[in-house]
Design a protein around this motif. Sequence first.
Motif, PDB file in Angstrom:
ATOM      1  N   HIS A 195     -25.854  -1.724   4.482  1.00 49.62           N
ATOM      2  CA  HIS A 195     -24.897  -2.825   4.606  1.00 49.62           C
ATOM      3  C   HIS A 195     -25.309  -3.820   5.685  1.00 49.62           C
ATOM      4  O   HIS A 195     -25.189  -5.036   5.491  1.00 49.62           O
ATOM      5  CB  HIS A 195     -23.502  -2.263   4.880  1.00 49.62           C
ATOM      6  CG  HIS A 195     -23.053  -1.290   3.826  1.00 49.62           C
ATOM      7  ND1 HIS A 195     -21.935  -0.490   3.973  1.00 49.62           N
ATOM      8  CD2 HIS A 195     -23.579  -0.980   2.615  1.00 49.62           C
ATOM      9  CE1 HIS A 195     -21.794   0.259   2.892  1.00 49.62           C
ATOM     10  NE2 HIS A 195     -22.778  -0.017   2.061  1.00 49.62           N
ATOM     11  N   TRP A 237     -20.071  -7.435  -2.685  1.00 45.69           N
ATOM     12  CA  TRP A 237     -20.225  -7.206  -1.246  1.00 45.69           C
ATOM     13  C   TRP A 237     -18.942  -7.451  -0.470  1.00 45.69           C
ATOM     14  O   TRP A 237     -18.744  -6.868   0.595  1.00 45.69           O
ATOM     15  CB  TRP A 237     -21.401  -8.015  -0.701  1.00 45.69           C
ATOM     16  CG  TRP A 237     -22.668  -7.252  -0.954  1.00 45.69           C
ATOM     17  CD1 TRP A 237     -23.544  -7.431  -1.978  1.00 45.69           C
ATOM     18  CD2 TRP A 237     -23.127  -6.137  -0.201  1.00 45.69           C
ATOM     19  NE1 TRP A 237     -24.541  -6.493  -1.910  1.00 45.69           N
ATOM     20  CE2 TRP A 237     -24.327  -5.690  -0.835  1.00 45.69           C
ATOM     21  CE3 TRP A 237     -22.688  -5.470   0.931  1.00 45.69           C
ATOM     22  CZ2 TRP A 237     -25.058  -4.605  -0.360  1.00 45.69           C
ATOM     23  CZ3 TRP A 237     -23.407  -4.390   1.409  1.00 45.69           C
ATOM     24  CH2 TRP A 237     -24.572  -3.963   0.773  1.00 45.69           C
ATOM     25  N   LEU A 241     -18.119  -4.360   2.017  1.00 50.93           N
ATOM     26  CA  LEU A 241     -17.945  -4.592   3.451  1.00 50.93           C
ATOM     27  C   LEU A 241     -16.499  -4.396   3.887  1.00 50.93           C
ATOM     28  O   LEU A 241     -16.244  -3.893   4.994  1.00 50.93           O
ATOM     29  CB  LEU A 241     -18.428  -5.994   3.809  1.00 50.93           C
ATOM     30  CG  LEU A 241     -19.933  -6.224   3.649  1.00 50.93           C
ATOM     31  CD1 LEU A 241     -20.286  -7.682   3.923  1.00 50.93           C
ATOM     32  CD2 LEU A 241     -20.735  -5.307   4.569  1.00 50.93           C
ATOM     33  N   VAL A 248     -19.690  -0.813   9.921  1.00 46.34           N
ATOM     34  CA  VAL A 248     -20.511  -2.028   9.898  1.00 46.34           C
ATOM     35  C   VAL A 248     -20.296  -2.822  11.180  1.00 46.34           C
ATOM     36  O   VAL A 248     -21.255  -3.327  11.784  1.00 46.34           O
ATOM     37  CB  VAL A 248     -20.183  -2.890   8.656  1.00 46.34           C
ATOM     38  CG1 VAL A 248     -20.897  -4.242   8.749  1.00 46.34           C
ATOM     39  CG2 VAL A 248     -20.605  -2.177   7.378  1.00 46.34           C
TER      40      VAL A 248
END
Length: 372
Positions: A195, A237, A241, A248
């Motif tokens: 990621h 994404w 995320l 992350v």
Amino acid sequence: MTQTPSARSAPAATTGPVLVVGAGLLGASIGLGLRHLGVDVWLQDASPTAEAVAQDIGAGRSCRAAGPAPEPALVVVATPPDVTARTVAEALERHPGAVVLDIASVKEAALEGVRELGGDLARYVGTHPMAGRERSGPVAARGELFTSMPWVVCDSGFSSPAALAAAKNLAVDLGATVTFMDAREHDATVALISHLPQVMSSLLASRLQDTPLHHLSLAGQGLRDTTRIAASDPHLWVQILSANAEPVVASLHGVRQDLDRLIATLEGPEAPGARLDIAQLIAEGNAGQARIPGKHGGAPRAFASLTVLVGDVPGQLARLLTEIGEIGVNLEDLRLEHSPGQPVGLAEVSVLPNRRKELVEALQERGWKVVQ
């Protein structure tokens, strides 16, 4: 714990029927791989078109076109991350005799979602095949997509031995290398190795939006390499995320510290110790990159490289690879650098150090120009 597949000559360990819910790239690739092994596969997708295309390429039988599917022994949920938990819970309820796996790229959110929805965690296993392509959809599917690729299996904490065995069998049948992790460890790991690279690539590529085209025409392979994955699907994404934000963010804080350090150094490049700090930052990158395993996995190996000029004409690269095989030197890695309009490309070939000299001499004898 990691288990590496061996060459398969026995029948598949996965028993059908297998219902694949989600006929995109990964779902259709799973179907293709299982069908090649003779496993009965059925396909279900919210999109009739995706389901039909997946059937047309041989990934299984469409639940719409071929009638109701028989009761599955295994359900593989290959839907987008934002609907994974709900789809898993529905499959567990609808198919009380089946093991249900998902292949979403974020595991803790899926597990918590299934738990909150009251799913039977004994029959559920979260998994993540670490494979993909730049193209999406069933038309991009490949039965060999998972060959020698990592496939993470995450015990729910309540998963039965039979459910864990089904997850492992699926991955091994498709040629993958199985690694067992819990969901939290998995998510922290992929935040860093998957990621974060996506975020960094996208941030770098975003700086190019207003760059004049004649400036971009000077770009070399470094820019292409570091921005390649910036072409990824934004919708996917956003889901990834958002679902894995905490680990992350932890990785991004580390990057921010390094950026602040570098900015402070470059604002005073003549200051005492500034050049040493720059060198240390680059050396830290060298050390991290050197720890990434090579094609054989496990501990990194040191290979020797040579660069060969390859003419920009059809068949040249294929001829080079064929002749390396004829020489009898195993190709450990290959990196191709070529910009449109250039008459030649550069093929960087990696081999075992004790075979480099032999390969250079043999290629030169065959008329290839080895530049380093």
